[in-house]
Structures are given as C-alpha cells and as structure tokens.
Design a protein around this motif. Sequence first.
Motif, PDB file in Angstrom:
ATOM      1  N   LEU A  27      -8.273   0.691  -5.994  1.00 14.54           N
ATOM      2  CA  LEU A  27      -8.283  -0.397  -5.140  1.00 14.54           C
ATOM      3  C   LEU A  27      -9.695   0.276  -4.097  1.00 14.54           C
ATOM      4  CD1 LEU A  27      -5.103  -1.062  -5.136  1.00 14.54           C
ATOM      5  CD2 LEU A  27      -6.609  -3.166  -5.398  1.00 14.54           C
ATOM      6  N   VAL A  82      -1.865  -6.714  -6.134  1.00 13.31           N
ATOM      7  CA  VAL A  82      -1.653  -6.387  -5.104  1.00 13.31           C
ATOM      8  C   VAL A  82      -2.502  -7.109  -3.743  1.00 13.31           C
ATOM      9  CG1 VAL A  82      -3.677  -4.887  -3.362  1.00 13.31           C
ATOM     10  CG2 VAL A  82      -1.367  -3.791  -5.619  1.00 13.31           C
ATOM     11  N   LEU A 131      -4.059  -6.001 -10.649  1.00 14.36           N
ATOM     12  CA  LEU A 131      -4.963  -4.393 -10.981  1.00 14.36           C
ATOM     13  C   LEU A 131      -4.151  -3.964 -12.685  1.00 14.36           C
ATOM     14  CD1 LEU A 131      -2.255  -1.923  -9.197  1.00 14.36           C
ATOM     15  CD2 LEU A 131      -4.817  -1.598  -8.829  1.00 14.36           C
ATOM     16  N   TRP A 141       1.462   2.169  -3.779  1.00 15.88           N
ATOM     17  CA  TRP A 141       0.303   2.615  -4.394  1.00 15.88           C
ATOM     18  C   TRP A 141       0.641   4.283  -4.467  1.00 15.88           C
ATOM     19  CZ3 TRP A 141      -4.275   0.308  -0.905  1.00 15.88           C
ATOM     20  CH2 TRP A 141      -3.996  -0.744  -0.536  1.00 15.88           C
ATOM     21  N   GLN A 156      -3.982   4.623  -8.379  1.00 17.89           N
ATOM     22  CA  GLN A 156      -4.404   2.796  -7.973  1.00 17.89           C
ATOM     23  C   GLN A 156      -4.979   2.740  -7.429  1.00 17.89           C
ATOM     24  OE1 GLN A 156      -0.633   2.265  -7.904  1.00 17.89           O
ATOM     25  NE2 GLN A 156      -0.541   1.305  -9.908  1.00 17.89           N
ATOM     26  N   TYR A 214     -12.696  -0.877  -5.710  1.00 17.27           N
ATOM     27  CA  TYR A 214     -13.038  -2.355  -5.690  1.00 17.27           C
ATOM     28  C   TYR A 214     -13.272  -2.501  -4.108  1.00 17.27           C
ATOM     29  CZ  TYR A 214     -10.842  -6.849  -6.176  1.00 17.27           C
ATOM     30  OH  TYR A 214     -10.869  -8.926  -5.907  1.00 17.27           O
ATOM     31  N   SER A 218       0.571  -1.263   0.414  1.00 15.19           N
ATOM     32  CA  SER A 218      -0.157   0.014  -0.200  1.00 15.19           C
ATOM     33  C   SER A 218       0.780   0.910   0.072  1.00 15.19           C
ATOM     34  CB  SER A 218      -0.751   0.023   1.591  1.00 15.19           C
ATOM     35  OG  SER A 218      -0.095  -0.356   1.979  1.00 15.19           O
ATOM     36  N   VAL A 263      -5.134  -4.729   0.543  1.00  8.50           N
ATOM     37  CA  VAL A 263      -6.402  -4.204   0.265  1.00  8.50           C
ATOM     38  C   VAL A 263      -7.731  -3.919   2.467  1.00  8.50           C
ATOM     39  CG1 VAL A 263      -8.528  -4.179  -0.657  1.00  8.50           C
ATOM     40  CG2 VAL A 263      -6.438  -4.498  -1.873  1.00  8.50           C
TER      41      VAL A 263
END
Length: 714
Positions: free
Chosen positions: A156, A233, A220, A148, A152, A159, A145, A238
């Motif tokens: 995420l 990732v 990604l 990122w 990105q 997502y 993380s 996440v």
Amino acid sequence: MEKASIQLTQPDGVASDVEVLTFAKLKTMYLTDPAHYLNRELSLLAFNWRVLQQALDPSIPLLERIRFIFICSNNLDEFFEVRVAGLRHKLARGDTKPSLNGASTEQVLKDINERAHELVDEQYRIFNEELLPKLAEESIQFLPSSEWDDEQYKWLKKYFKHQVMPVISPISLDLTHPFPRLVNKSLHFLLHLHGNDAFGRDLEYAVLHMPRSLPRIIELPENVGGSKEHNFVYLSSVISEFAEDLFPGMDIHGCYQFRLTRDSDLLLEEGAIEDLASALKRELQSRNFGAAVRLEVGKSCPNKIVNFLLQKCNLTADELYRVDGPVNLNRLMSLPELVERPDLKFRGFTPKVPDEIVRRGVFEVMAERDILLHHPYQSFQPVVDFVRQAATDPSVLAIKQTLYRTGSHSAIVEALIEASHSGKEVTAVVELRARFDEADNIELAQKLQEAGVLVVYGVVGYKTHAKMTLVVRKDEKNKKLSRFVHLGTGNYHAGNARLYTDYSLLTSNLDICEDVHRVFQQLTGMGKVYELNQLWHAPFTLHKNLLKAVDRETKNALAGKRARMIIKLNSLTDQSLIEALYRASIAGVSVELIVRGVCCLSPGIEGVSENIRVRSIIGRFLEHSRVYYFYNDGEENLYAASADWMERNLYHRVETCFPILQADIKKRMLKELDLMLNDTEQSWFLDSSGEYRLHPTGETKPKVQEQLLDRLSG
C-alpha cells in the motif's frame, strides 16, 4: 351503503346533518385542510428510508443488499443538492408560502435536519454492524490500517507513492493560500500540521483534494498478505496512513476526511436567453461551486477541526453530519462489480423479445397490431431495432424523436445519425435541461447537428419530458404514406431499461400516430393548441382530462354504480388532483394508489380518505412506469404516461399520456396491475400519519417483480 344519502363528516371533523350527497356538494367541500396532506420533502426522505431497509432484507443477496446502502447515499446527495438547496433559496428570498401540510420553510428545514440525521446514522449502523460482518464471513473484508500486516503495508505504501502522490496537490493554508473552493461532493482531507516548511512558514493546516480518477476502494492482490479472498482498503485509510510523505520534515497531528455538498440546481432565466446551449455551458461551469448545504466529516474529527470547517464553509452545526465510515459511501458502488460471486447477487435473467417480433420483425408486426413491452422483463432491443430498421429502410422518409436521457453510448443515437447520413429527414427534440445530464445532452445535440440532424431544444419554459418516436414510411406498392410510433413511460436509455420498470407501446394506430405528429408539430413549429384524438398531453389537456376521469368515477359512485381507480406513479404532489381523489373517496370510489416515492396524499383519514389505499413497491428494479386505470362504468379506460401527478409535469413540461386500446394488451396490463395489488413482500403501506409499514396485516404474498421475471423474461 346507499350512495345518494350519506352521513357526512366534514374535513374539519364536524359532522353535518344527514343530506343528499351530490357531486355539486362534493365540489364545494373544503378539502384543503393542511392536516390532510403530507410534506413533500419528508415523504422523499421516507422513500430513502424504505430503500435503506432493503439492506436488512435477508431474502436479498448480500452484495445486492449493500448496493441499496449506496443507492440511498446517492439519493441523499441529490436531495441536499436540489430539495434542501431549493428550500434555502425560498427562505433567502422571503417566500413565506407554507408547504401543503401547513409547515413553514423554517419548520420543514428543521424536520429535515432531524430525520436526515436519523437516516444517515441508521445507514452507517447497518453498513458497519450488519453488512460488513456478513461480508467478512464471505471472505470479503475492509482492512483498517491497524490490521495491515507488513506485506500489505509495503504494498500500500508503494501504491500510494506511484498511484496517489503523482495526482494530488497538497494546499497549505496561509495568508497567500486561503481556504480553497472545494468541489461539490469530492473527497477532501484536512491535515493538522506543526512545523516550518522549506520556506520557513509555520503552517497549521493543509487541504488535500482527491481527484475522481482515484478509486475510493483499493483491492489488495490475493498474494499480498492476509488469508481472505477479497481484501479491500479505503482510499481514506491509505491517505491517513501515508499523508506525512507529502509534508517531509513536518509533524502531522491529524488527517481528517470531509466532504461538502453544494447547491447544484441550475437557475436559468430562460426568457432572457438567446442561446440555451451556451447559457447552460456557462452555468454548468459553476455547478460544482454553488452554496454549501451539507458538511460530512469522519466521526473522530475533533471539534476544533469541525468548527474550523463549518466556519470556512459558512454552515451551522445543524448542517454537519458526523459519519462512522467513509464520507462518500456512494463511491463504493463499484464493490459488487469487483467481487465475482454470483451466489451473492441477484439471479441473472435475459430480457425476452416477443417471439412474433423475432419471427417477423418489428415493422411487420406493428403494421397489423400493437406491441406492448414491459421493461426490464421484456427486452428494450425491439425499440432500438425500430429506430435502426427505420434508419436503413429505403422506404422510410422521416424519423422524429424526443431525447431526454440516452446514455453516453446510445445505439438509438447512432441509428439517427445513420439515418441522416442516408438522406432521411431526421428531427431530434433534445431536452438540454434534463437534470445532471445537461453536459451529456449538449454534447449529444452537437453530435447530431454535425451529422445533419435537425436538432430542436423544445419550448422555452417547458421541459420536453415526453418519450415519442415517429417514423414516416412510403409504401412502394400503393405509394401511400404510413406512420409508426413508439411511446414510452421511460427514457431512450438502454442501461436504464435493465434497471427501471417501464412500458413501451409500438403502434401504427392512425389516431395515435396523427396525435404524435401534431405534438411534434407543436414542439418544432408554432401555432395554436392542436386538438388530439387519443392522447392527453401536458401542459394543455392532461391535467384537465385527469380531473374529468376522477370526477366521472365520483359521479358513478354517487349514482350507486361500481367505481374504481388504480393509479401507478413515481410521485403524487398536485393538490387539485389530491382533492379530487379525496372527493372520490368520500363518494365511495375504491382508490388504489401505487406511488413509489413522494406522496402528499394522506390515506385512511376518517370521512375523507377511508377508501384510498397507498402502497410503495421497492425492489430489485426501480418502479418507474406510470399507469392510470379508471373503471368508467365497465368501459375500463387504461392509460400509460410519461407524467407523474406533480405540478412540474402537469403545468411546466411537455408530457404524453396514451391509451391502451387493444383488448388483449389491456387485459394483460390489468393482470400485471393485479399482481402489484396482491403483493405484500415488496409493498410498503402508507398510513395517515405518514409512516410506511411492510405487510402490516402479517400476511405475505409473492414479490411482484419476481413473478413478472418468471412470467415475462427469457
């Protein structure tokens, strides 16, 4: 050396007087000294260590090297679920019987704890320090993380909101929400919270369970930030980054991944069961919630959290594994399939169908001569076609087959159903107790029954592990019945036939066909033990005949004759057969053992096993075939089998061992065995201390699996 007069060194190290060494003398020698045996569990861990070493082999393509990391992780899961759980059961019931090497159960668990921790630490070291940097060099990387970029991060977060949040349910821990029952091997997170929720509760902890439907790695899109071709990732990253969205208004002091492994062996008192399928269904419902045997947590998890989890899971610090990365590495197995880079994978190949079968068809060839197939180099398709053609051939009256593992979408099973629908007599002996395939086999049995197939579950107390198919055909010209048989060392699973090395024999030999018929009669009916013509079968004659064959080589060596054995197995643990091999070695028999996994025999012990060499072949394919060769004073007896030399195979399973009778096939199989014995690149050699070493002499010879690919595949 004169075989009739040998200076004996007894197993206890005390030399005897010079005396005539006879078979009777050898039979009475004390060969059960625990120092002459290796521990089964530690031998299995050593196998997983050898698998892990493939990840360091620069000659193996990079995406295949990382696959060995995942295979090792999956193997370790089963090791804890079954072997460690079994030892804990043994300890709980007060069973004090030591292992073959004399170690108590407590000592074995202590040794496992030490070596398993070393293995896991090495696994993550290789993953982080060796493979991830090399993947990054190939534009394949896992982004923490902290790396990122804004684009990105936004992708995420979206997502998480749309793909993750809708399928997870946070469980707060308080008086009304005690610590939940955690599903075996599932990814979980423990959140350390502070603040009051909507109901005014002051919460400290919450648990998140990750459904298996959520992928553990997320790719990604190429157009979202970064410059790498493949940016991945971890799901755990996440969850850790966006977990606060699940608890609005509360402070999250930490989010920690963890995973629990449970006892997954099914314990059925078969003698008291009236309906095995129903009993298995009930038992399967509780498999995911057996006693905990291992806790995996992320390396950064604070001691306070770790101790909380250990206490809730009823585990000790010895059963804790701190890992430097995802706690569920085996769920990353999809990575090689997500990356389209043929240059980073094994070269493709097409399993070959023998030309004669292509020209004439499998039944026409079988009527004249035997067919031997060596999978995966040669195609499994002729075995499938054998059943398919039998299903559609109007002259075929009956098909009988054993089914142990078939896969969820099996062309063979569909052929059996088609045969039943067309009015043929179809019998399937389905082994419901194939470990971790029980649910699939229950469903398979039901599917076959609904199609009118006569389904039999085998014999109570004995798993049906033999791989046999029998086809009965009526000749339209002379009205006589003829029989055709398939016998194999592996399962009727087309997927495994691409990954496991196994032999298939297709034959119409009258004696072998009659033997297979009799074994099926035993499985489906009742009566006394049948005397067979050519087959050795467990639990009746296999062990006895193996001992006879080994002892015959011993006697020949004592008589000054040439004596040799080559035994290829997955595992060797049976003490009586190990003792027989030791006696053979003392007599001067040359013994070559090719044992992929567990080996409790210790080679190279002075005066006991100096004439025994043990190797383990590890490579692209899982070595699975069982082959037994006995020189027998020049007669050269060669067998293939479904059975390893383990107590369970010899005494508690239905197994078949079948001879290779056709001269050209025998010659070919012996050449393939010679290739294995000449290989050093894929062979790990076992020494008397239990350590395996790769080409210890320094010489290297071609990889046997590569040679067989070149010789046999299309």
